[in-house]
Design an enzyme around this catalytic site. Structure first.
Site, PDB file in Angstrom:
ATOM      1  N   GLU A 276       0.177   1.266  -7.908  1.00  0.00           N
ATOM      2  CA  GLU A 276      -0.066  -0.163  -7.667  1.00  0.00           C
ATOM      3  C   GLU A 276      -1.428  -0.484  -8.268  1.00  0.00           C
ATOM      4  OE1 GLU A 276      -0.454  -3.672  -7.306  1.00  0.00           O
ATOM      5  OE2 GLU A 276       1.387  -3.152  -6.227  1.00  0.00           O
TER       6      GLU A 276
ATOM      7  N   ASP B  43      -1.726   0.770 -14.203  1.00  0.00           N
ATOM      8  CA  ASP B  43      -0.569   0.019 -14.672  1.00  0.00           C
ATOM      9  C   ASP B  43       0.675   0.910 -14.632  1.00  0.00           C
ATOM     10  OD1 ASP B  43       0.476  -2.375 -16.518  1.00  0.00           O
ATOM     11  OD2 ASP B  43       1.159  -0.477 -17.372  1.00  0.00           O
TER      12      ASP B  43
ATOM     13  N   ASP C 285       9.621  -1.382  -5.697  1.00  0.00           N
ATOM     14  CA  ASP C 285       9.674  -2.318  -4.577  1.00  0.00           C
ATOM     15  C   ASP C 285       9.187  -3.695  -5.017  1.00  0.00           C
ATOM     16  OD1 ASP C 285      10.035  -3.406  -2.118  1.00  0.00           O
ATOM     17  OD2 ASP C 285       8.348  -2.409  -1.160  1.00  0.00           O
TER      18      ASP C 285
ATOM     19  N   ASP D 281       0.811  -1.212   0.000  1.00  0.00           N
ATOM     20  CA  ASP D 281       0.000   0.000   0.000  1.00  0.00           C
ATOM     21  C   ASP D 281       0.854   1.276   0.000  1.00  0.00           C
ATOM     22  OD1 ASP D 281       0.980  -0.138   2.572  1.00  0.00           O
ATOM     23  OD2 ASP D 281      -0.911   0.392   3.538  1.00  0.00           O
TER      24      ASP D 281
END
Length: 237
Positions: A44, A75, A93, A23
């Site tokens: 995300e 996307d 990440d 998140d």
């Protein structure tokens, strides 16, 4: 190590992008401790996962209503195409795929990352650490760095201890569009007062420098020539 290290290597980080990172709250909370940062965008595409984490696993205590933070359920490639030359730091990440893979986070993704960075921009991407990615016969980390060096003039690797990783150690590949960047030496070192005020439990200047100290077998693979022109700066060779 995924926030303070790359941000202190940048002379004036103002716009930061997070791609992935669940998140985004844990990374964003640390990024916004840097006063120069004006905005943090989080990309995300799994909006349902993000909403579930915000509702049930709000461990970081991050304020999602912070006006400097914006979440984009889109996307990543599409987002990057629309924001060329905008970001000072981009944090990806997730683990880089093998060199011949493309898909969402393959070579074409990092070409878009490079285009989305400002002229002095820095980007990092997660790896599974040397004990996982330096195993024979593939030595994936070596190939990943060779691959990223085709895109970025400055590329280096640093490791850190993290119990949640399979081997107890993770790492990041750090890249810059600026040639011959010495990532070991932060452009904006944090003071002892900042370390205390920000309640940092791991990162400090000693950890920053030590993160780039690697076992000899890894240096032999990642930096076989030890020269700036071929690899990132290693002052102790």
């Amino acid at each position: 190590m995924s926030t303070h290290l790359p941000l202190t290597c940048h002379p004036n980080p103002r716009k930061v992008l997070i791609v992935g990172g669940l998140d985004g709250s844990g990374l964003a909370k640390e990024i916004l401790k840097h006063e120069s940062v004006e905005s943090v965008d989080h990309v995300e595409d799994d909006e349902e996962m993000v909403n579930l984490l915000k509702k049930h696993f709000h461990a970081s205590g991050f304020d999602y209503d912070n006006p400097k933070f914006k979440y984009h359920p889109v996307d990543a490639k599409k987002f990057l195409k629309l924001h060329q030359g905008e970001f000072d730091v981009i944090i990806s990440d997730f683990s880089v795929p093998p060199p011949n893979a493309d898909g969402l986070f393959g070579e074409s993704y990092f070409e878009l990352v490079k285009d989305a960075l400002k002229p002095d921009g820095i980007t990092i991407t997660l790896t599974s650490g040397i004990w996982v990615e330096m195993r024979r016969p593939t030595r994936i980390l070596t190939e990943k760095i060779r691959w990223l060096r085709n895109l970025f003039p400055s590329v280096d690797y640093y490791g850190f201890n993290i119990p949640s990783c399979a081997s107890g150690q993770g790492g990041n590949i750090i890249c810059s569009v600026t040639p011959e960047v010495d990532f070991r030496r932060p452009e904006r070192p944090l003071s002892e007062d900042q370390l205390a005020d920000w309640s940092l439990g791991y990162y400090n200047l000693d950890i920053h420098a030590a993160a780039f100290a690697l076992p000899q077998f890894v240096k032999n693979q990642l930096y076989p020539t030890g020269r700036h022109s071929d690899f990132a700066i290693y002052p102790y060779q």
